[in-house]
Motif scaffolding. Structure first.
Motif: not given
Length: 192
Positions: A31, A110, A135-137, A186, A188-189
């Motif tokens: 990630k 992150s 960016v939590t993910e 995300t 991607k964002e």
């Protein structure tokens, strides 16, 4: 607005904890790599931060050799790697000076642990005037035992109904940060 990416504590120290088996995002390296590659492709700087507890005798003690990026992560030439001894990535490092000298107005956050060093860094960045994308993910944490639980095995902690599941820890962090200290996005964002 110029953006920089702060990657916090994605270090081998965490893999030495028995709780690593219950980590919320076992693919944290992949990630973070996705986020970092997206940043590099746009020419945005990346700053790596590692937690160091010198003389502690824990996996966070640099003398034991685990205060290094997890296997699979490698800073590109010129990307700083800062050592911190506080929860947030600003207080005991030169991070603010670096960001200011680069003309940065926005940061992504992150890393590990979602609710601890990542959240603390997001709050501090906001207080210092940076726009923050959380960016939590691309963060990871683990279940939190009740403060009165004492020293127990991972199995005992996970079986205790007072233990806060990792998903709840993450949800609480998002609730606390969103609209106050950061915008939750995300990968991607963050690299769009």
């Amino acid at each position: 607005m110029k953006r920089a990416h702060i990657v916090i504590d994605v270090q081998e120290s965490f893999r030495r904890s028995p709780l690593w088996e219950a980590v919320s995002e076992p693919r944290i390296v992949q990630k973070v790599t996705e986020l970092v590659e997206g940043a590099r492709a746009k020419g945005e700087p990346v700053v790596w931060v590692l937690h160091s507890a010198e003389g502690s005798g824990t996996p966070f003690d640099p003398a034991l050799g685990f205060v290094r990026l997890m296997d699979g992560l490698e800073p590109a030439e010129g990307e700083p790697v800062l050592l911190k001894s506080a929860h947030n990535a600003f207080t005991t490092t030169r991070l603010q000076q670096l960001l200011t000298s680069w003309g940065i107005g926005e940061v992504t956050v992150s890393g590990i642990r979602t609710e601890q060093c990542c959240e603390a860094t997001a709050r501090m960045a906001s207080d210092l005037g940076f726009e923050v994308l959380f960016v939590t993910e691309a963060t990871a944490t683990h279940p939190l035992a009740h403060p009165d639980a004492g020293d127990r095995s991972v199995a005992e902690q996970l079986a205790d109904p007072r233990t806060l599941p990792a998903e709840e820890v993450i949800r609480r962090t998002e609730y606390a940060l969103a609209g106050r200290f950061a915008r939750i996005v995300t990968i991607k964002e963050a690299v769009a």
